[in-house]
Design a protein around this motif. Structure first.
Motif, PDB file in Angstrom:
ATOM      1  N   PRO A 147       0.556  -1.454   0.134  1.00 51.97           N
ATOM      2  CA  PRO A 147      -0.292   0.068   0.722  1.00 51.97           C
ATOM      3  C   PRO A 147       0.924   1.349   0.234  1.00 51.97           C
ATOM      4  N   ASP A 148       0.516   2.453  -0.101  1.00 54.08           N
ATOM      5  CA  ASP A 148       0.753   3.449  -0.926  1.00 54.08           C
ATOM      6  C   ASP A 148       0.450   4.206   0.587  1.00 54.08           C
TER       7      ASP A 148
ATOM      8  N   ALA B  71      -1.293  22.821   7.574  1.00 55.83           N
ATOM      9  CA  ALA B  71      -0.263  22.810   6.079  1.00 55.83           C
ATOM     10  C   ALA B  71      -1.062  21.009   5.654  1.00 55.83           C
ATOM     11  N   ALA B  72      -1.445  21.113   4.410  1.00 64.13           N
ATOM     12  CA  ALA B  72      -1.333  20.212   3.827  1.00 64.13           C
ATOM     13  C   ALA B  72      -0.504  19.636   2.769  1.00 64.13           C
ATOM     14  N   ALA B  73       0.263  18.183   3.079  1.00 62.19           N
ATOM     15  CA  ALA B  73       1.326  17.426   1.808  1.00 62.19           C
ATOM     16  C   ALA B  73      -0.208  16.805   1.097  1.00 62.19           C
ATOM     17  N   THR B  74       0.355  16.952  -0.214  1.00 62.27           N
ATOM     18  CA  THR B  74      -0.298  15.397  -1.573  1.00 62.27           C
ATOM     19  C   THR B  74       0.921  15.040  -1.747  1.00 62.27           C
ATOM     20  N   ASP B  75       0.850  13.597  -2.452  1.00 66.53           N
ATOM     21  CA  ASP B  75       1.630  13.015  -3.635  1.00 66.53           C
ATOM     22  C   ASP B  75       1.282  12.568  -5.023  1.00 66.53           C
ATOM     23  N   GLY B  76       2.572  12.180  -5.342  1.00 65.82           N
ATOM     24  CA  GLY B  76       2.084  12.080  -7.131  1.00 65.82           C
ATOM     25  C   GLY B  76       1.829  10.744  -7.021  1.00 65.82           C
ATOM     26  N   ARG B  77       0.627  10.086  -6.598  1.00 73.89           N
ATOM     27  CA  ARG B  77       0.471   8.882  -6.828  1.00 73.89           C
ATOM     28  C   ARG B  77      -0.774   9.410  -7.829  1.00 73.89           C
ATOM     29  N   ASN B  78      -0.210   8.507  -9.123  1.00 71.54           N
ATOM     30  CA  ASN B  78      -1.330   8.754 -10.415  1.00 71.54           C
ATOM     31  C   ASN B  78      -1.571   6.981 -10.644  1.00 71.54           C
ATOM     32  N   LEU B  79      -2.570   6.596 -10.643  1.00 72.93           N
ATOM     33  CA  LEU B  79      -2.643   5.327 -10.981  1.00 72.93           C
ATOM     34  C   LEU B  79      -4.111   5.194 -11.608  1.00 72.93           C
TER      35      LEU B  79
ATOM     36  N   ALA C  97       7.228  16.681   7.079  1.00 71.08           N
ATOM     37  CA  ALA C  97       6.676  16.256   5.788  1.00 71.08           C
ATOM     38  C   ALA C  97       6.895  15.309   4.926  1.00 71.08           C
ATOM     39  N   SER C  98       6.739  13.934   4.891  1.00 67.73           N
ATOM     40  CA  SER C  98       7.776  12.784   4.646  1.00 67.73           C
ATOM     41  C   SER C  98       5.923  11.814   3.431  1.00 67.73           C
ATOM     42  N   ASP C  99       6.507  10.779   2.556  1.00 69.48           N
ATOM     43  CA  ASP C  99       5.702  10.052   1.632  1.00 69.48           C
ATOM     44  C   ASP C  99       6.747   8.872   1.738  1.00 69.48           C
ATOM     45  N   ASP C 100       6.620   8.323   1.245  1.00 64.19           N
ATOM     46  CA  ASP C 100       6.864   6.968   0.760  1.00 64.19           C
ATOM     47  C   ASP C 100       7.846   7.013  -0.766  1.00 64.19           C
ATOM     48  N   TYR C 101       7.149   8.108  -1.623  1.00 67.56           N
ATOM     49  CA  TYR C 101       7.693   7.683  -2.499  1.00 67.56           C
ATOM     50  C   TYR C 101       8.263   8.908  -3.260  1.00 67.56           C
TER      51      TYR C 101
ATOM     52  N   LEU D  57      -7.424   2.559 -10.033  1.00 67.93           N
ATOM     53  CA  LEU D  57      -6.585   2.503  -9.074  1.00 67.93           C
ATOM     54  C   LEU D  57      -6.549   3.298  -8.484  1.00 67.93           C
ATOM     55  N   GLY D  58      -6.417   4.415  -8.144  1.00 66.39           N
ATOM     56  CA  GLY D  58      -6.173   5.935  -6.815  1.00 66.39           C
ATOM     57  C   GLY D  58      -6.160   6.715  -8.053  1.00 66.39           C
ATOM     58  N   GLY D  59      -6.322   8.269  -7.023  1.00 67.59           N
ATOM     59  CA  GLY D  59      -5.239   9.419  -7.650  1.00 67.59           C
ATOM     60  C   GLY D  59      -4.675   9.497  -6.294  1.00 67.59           C
ATOM     61  N   PRO D  60      -4.494  11.090  -6.759  1.00 64.86           N
ATOM     62  CA  PRO D  60      -3.350  11.791  -5.487  1.00 64.86           C
ATOM     63  C   PRO D  60      -4.014  11.461  -4.349  1.00 64.86           C
ATOM     64  N   GLN D  61      -3.071  11.363  -3.276  1.00 67.62           N
ATOM     65  CA  GLN D  61      -3.260  11.050  -1.748  1.00 67.62           C
ATOM     66  C   GLN D  61      -2.930  12.172  -0.893  1.00 67.62           C
ATOM     67  N   ARG D  62      -4.255  13.260   0.103  1.00 70.57           N
ATOM     68  CA  ARG D  62      -3.544  14.342   0.604  1.00 70.57           C
ATOM     69  C   ARG D  62      -3.729  13.896   2.184  1.00 70.57           C
ATOM     70  N   ALA D  63      -2.556  14.506   2.823  1.00 73.71           N
ATOM     71  CA  ALA D  63      -2.885  14.646   4.453  1.00 73.71           C
ATOM     72  C   ALA D  63      -2.910  15.770   4.872  1.00 73.71           C
ATOM     73  N   GLU D  64      -3.509  16.196   6.516  1.00 75.44           N
ATOM     74  CA  GLU D  64      -3.357  17.482   6.417  1.00 75.44           C
ATOM     75  C   GLU D  64      -2.926  17.359   7.741  1.00 75.44           C
TER      76      GLU D  64
END
Length: 822
Positions: free
Chosen positions: A403-404, A499-507, A432-436, A510-517
């Motif tokens: 899982p991403d 603050a909000a962070a968004t990753d670059g997932r583009n599937l 801020a951090s993200d797996d990829y 199967l799923g688009g970008p994910q956002r976390a606050e």
């Protein structure tokens, strides 16, 4: 004459219908009789000779053709005309003599001698035929005979079908398909047979199993016929005689076989089952090549001789390649979810590959097949009962999508609600951090408004005020942003930020970008003086909590010394040990309560972390060691147990003293007060207080010596031998120590305020609180009439006081001190 013609037409039609019926009946009789005769061929054991089958077919077709000519074509060509119909009637019916035929001929004769006489003769004929049943001239006797014959033959055919249906079917098939295999016929009904037609590898064991319908449990002989052999191995029957099995052992070459059960032979529709034997194929390796989604930034990876399980990010394409030692007809990749992917072979047929998409939790296997798609072997191979784990127990390799996780974002400082004055600034630091890799991080700020039911609509009121462009593609970042509290804000206003962070997932599906606050925090606009007062209040609350914990630990330290040195009865030692256990448990609980519930500011995090470590390590260890003391049974074990407990308690006391000593410096840093430059003199007010403290400490040392002398006199007597004068002296000593304890508490408070202005080092505060600790412990020992313990503690207090006095002198030189003390 017209009436005679009409009636003759009726005779002609009846004659035609009878002839047609005769033809049909005759042909039916002929065909059924022929089929019955051909059905007897079905009783031929084995395959009837081809020549015989061809001869019977030719003969049958010839007979049928002759019958068709005889029964149908000839009679149809001999249809009656009017004259023939008239002669038939005159022959079959009496009384007409030749009247009909004469009338017909006279009516058509153009050279009549006397038309009147002819007409009169015709009328006489009409009169005679008026009542005669001319149609009965067509007899039905032949039709009845043929119908009876047809019925007999039909009955025989029905009986044949009922009793010998399979043989009839077999005989007809033998004649009408003379070049084809003739299905066998028997009375035993086959339910299933294994393996039937199959393909196996050389050296594999093969067992033939046939299941038949045998509800009566008849004794049936069963055996396996091997093509090209005169005899075959027998098959053993199950208890209910419905299953017959024959173990053929290891098979090394291809062969054909049939199974005989009772009077039946299987397969019935063809000569034999075929067992195709391939040379054994060894799996040389399973290779997995991973092509990861572009947004992960991961390079393609190939794993040679992989174990089989697939674990990769969602959306990964995996090229599965199976390498074999020898060619096989085909290979298929099957998944638990129902996907079936045909694998492409290389030019030699020894390597098969396909592409598998990781879209969900699943499992797969690679199946080797023969030319018609029958299963030969699979990977993972569970035939030997050896598997390497997980999904392979069911003959499948697991497919686990990694899982991403959504991005993670949090404020490092401050990570709580804060107060800031108008015109001030708040420096925020976030992580801020993200797996990829992150796509964006944005900072949101706005005024808090009240929503329905006076609930704040914090997130909705904040707007994006800054976007950190430098985070794109990075997996972990630490960022800062300064919030300016402008003059448009008024005291009492509340700002909210997150603050909000968004990753670059583009599937795609199967799923688009994910956002976390991050959590939402508030900024209360307050006067600077109020902020400082609130901060000072919080520090004072923490100082009092830590002092209370320190005093509780000091009491348990005294109890440990009493258990180690004063008690002579183990019952008393264990009783005191239980008191220490309860006291240490309360100390640990108080520490954790402060850690979990006290509103620590960011600059206090050092204290919070240190206190948490102290509670979960030394404080927890002290409880365990106190339980050992409480459970002692022999005096010899007391010294070691109490010494270990005392050592841990000393560590706790020293740690608490250190935390109390650094609190003022933390408060000063939080207030961002002006720091003195190098060589700056001690202010007069501070010099005066330090001088007074030095003088009072010298007096304290002198009085402590007197207290020690008095305590030593009491140590020479047993507690039970104290006189009233001794009790009064003990009371006076307690009052003296109580007075000095209060004094030192006051000086510690004053000294802490001086430290907040950087006129002292934390080490001096720690020395002062160490003196205070000695006094408190001595007072507790005197209360428990442990004068020898109190004396030792008082000695230690004097030494600490001397050290503190010497250090104060360094701060009060005759000339201004130009060295800055850090």
């Amino acid at each position: 004459m017209g009436r005679i013609v009409t009636r003759l037409d009726a005779v002609r039609r009846r004659h035609l219908l009878v002839q047609l019926a005769l033809a049909a009946t005759g042909m039916v009789t002929l065909v059924l009789a022929t089929l019955l005769m051909l059905g007897t061929v079905g009783f031929w054991r084995g395959q009837p000779p081809s020549a015989l089958r061809w001869a019977l077919l030719v003969m049958t077709l010839t007979v049928w053709l002759a019958g068709a000519v005889w029964f149908a074509l000839v009679p149809l060509r001999r249809r009656l005309n009017y004259a023939q119909a008239a002669r038939l009637v005159e022959e079959q019916l009496g009384g007409l003599r030749n009247g009909l035929i004469n009338a017909l001929q006279l009516s058509t004769d153009p050279h009549q001698a006397s038309p009147a006489m002819v007409q009169k003769a015709i009328e006489e004929t009409i009169r005679r035929c008026a009542r005669a049943p001319l149609s009965e001239a067509v007899r039905l006797d032949a039709l009845k005979r043929w119908s009876l014959g047809a019925a007999v033959v039909a009955a025989a055919a029905v009986g044949f079908v009922i009793f010998f249906g399979p043989q009839l079917s077999r005989g007809l098939a033998a004649v009408f398909r003379p070049g084809a295999y003739v299905p066998t016929a028997g009375t035993v009904k086959l339910l299933s047979i294994k393996p039937g037609d199959t393909t196996i590898f050389a050296g594999e064991n093969l067992t033939v199993v046939a299941k038949v319908h045998n509800p009566q449990r008849r004794r049936l002989r069963a055996w396996v016929e091997i093509a090209g052999r005169d005899d075959g191995p027998p098959a053993s029957a199950s208890a209910d005689r419905s299953t017959f099995s024959c173990a053929l052992g290891k098979v090394e070459q291809s062969f054909k076989y049939a199974v005989h059960v009772g009077d039946s032979r299987f397969p019935a529709e063809k000569p034999y089952y075929t067992v195709s034997v391939l040379q054994r194929v060894e799996v040389e390796g399973l290779d997995l090549a991973y092509s990861y989604p572009a947004y992960t930034g991961l390079a393609e990876k190939e794993v040679l001789n992989a174990a089989g399980p697939i674990e990769a990010p969602l959306g990964t394409m995996v090229r599965v390649r199976l390498r074999l030692s020898a060619p096989v007809p085909g290979a298929v990749l099957e998944t638990r979810s129902g996907r079936r992917l045909k694998m492409r072979p290389d030019s030699a047929g020894k390597s098969y590959a396909t592409v598998l998409h990781v879209t969900c939790e699943d499992a797969y296997r690679v199946v080797l097949t023969d030319s018609v798609g029958r299963r030969l072997q699979q990977l993972p191979d569970t035939s030997a009962g050896i598997v390497s784990g997980g999904g392979e127990l069911e003959g499948l390799y697991p497919i686990r999508p990694v899982p991403d996780a959504a991005p993670r974002i949090e404020f490092i400082e401050p990570n709580r609600d804060v107060s800031v004055p108008v015109g001030g600034k708040l420096l925020t630091r976030l992580r801020a951090s993200d797996d990829y890799g992150l796509a964006s991080v944005k900072f949101f700020l706005g005024r808090e408004r009240q929503g329905q039911n006076n609930r704040p609509t914090q997130a909705a009121d904040a707007r994006m005020v800054h976007s950190f462009a430098e985070v794109r593609g990075k997996q972990a970042v630490e960022l800062t942003y300064t919030v300016d509290i402008g003059n448009d804000c008024r005291e009492g206003d509340v700002l909210v930020y997150y603050a909000a962070a968004t990753d670059g997932r583009n599937l795609g599906r199967l799923g688009g970008p994910q956002r976390a606050e991050s959590p939402i925090f508030k900024i209360l606009i307050q006067d600077a003086a109020k902020v400082a007062a609130e901060r000072a209040k919080r520090y004072e609350q923490l100082r009092r909590r830590l002092l209370a914990i320190l005093e509780a630990q000091e009491r348990q330290r005294v109890n440990t010394e009493i258990a180690a040195r004063k008690h002579s009865d183990m019952v008393q030692v264990r009783r005191t040990g239980r008191q220490i256990v309860a006291g240490q448990q309360a100390i640990k609980t108080d520490m954790l309560d402060v850690v979990d519930h006290f509103p620590f500011t960011p600059e206090m995090l050092t204290v919070q972390q240190a206190l948490a470590l102290l509670a979960n390590n030394e404080a927890a260890l002290a409880i365990t060691q106190a339980r050992v003391v409480a459970g002692l049974s022999e005096t010899a074990e007391r010294t070691k147990a109490c010494a270990a407990l005392a050592g841990t308690q000393e560590k706790i006391i020293q740690s608490l003293q250190t935390l109390l000593a650094i609190l003022p410096s933390l408060q000063r840093e939080a207030a961002e007060a002006k720091k003195p430059s190098a060589g700056e003199d001690v202010p007069p007010e501070a010099r005066e207080k330090l001088t007074a403290l030095k003088t009072q400490l010298e007096r304290f040392i002198e009085e402590q010596r007197k207290i020690i002398e008095a305590s030593e006199r009491l140590t020479k007597k047993a507690v039970d031998d104290f006189t009233p004068e001794d009790e009064k002296l003990l009371k006076d000593l307690q009052l003296a120590q109580d007075k000095w304890e209060k004094f030192l508490n006051e000086k510690f408070t004053d000294f802490s305020k001086l430290a907040q202005q950087d006129f002292s080092k934390p080490s001096l505060l720690k020395e002062l609180i160490s003196v205070k600790t000695d006094v408190t412990m001595a007072k507790d020992a005197l209360k428990k009439k442990a004068t020898e313990i109190a004396t030792a503690i008082e000695d230690n207090g004097i030494e600490n006081a001397k050290t503190l006095t010497a250090n104060i002198e360094k701060w009060l030189p005759d000339e201004p001190d130009r060295i800055k003390w850090n």
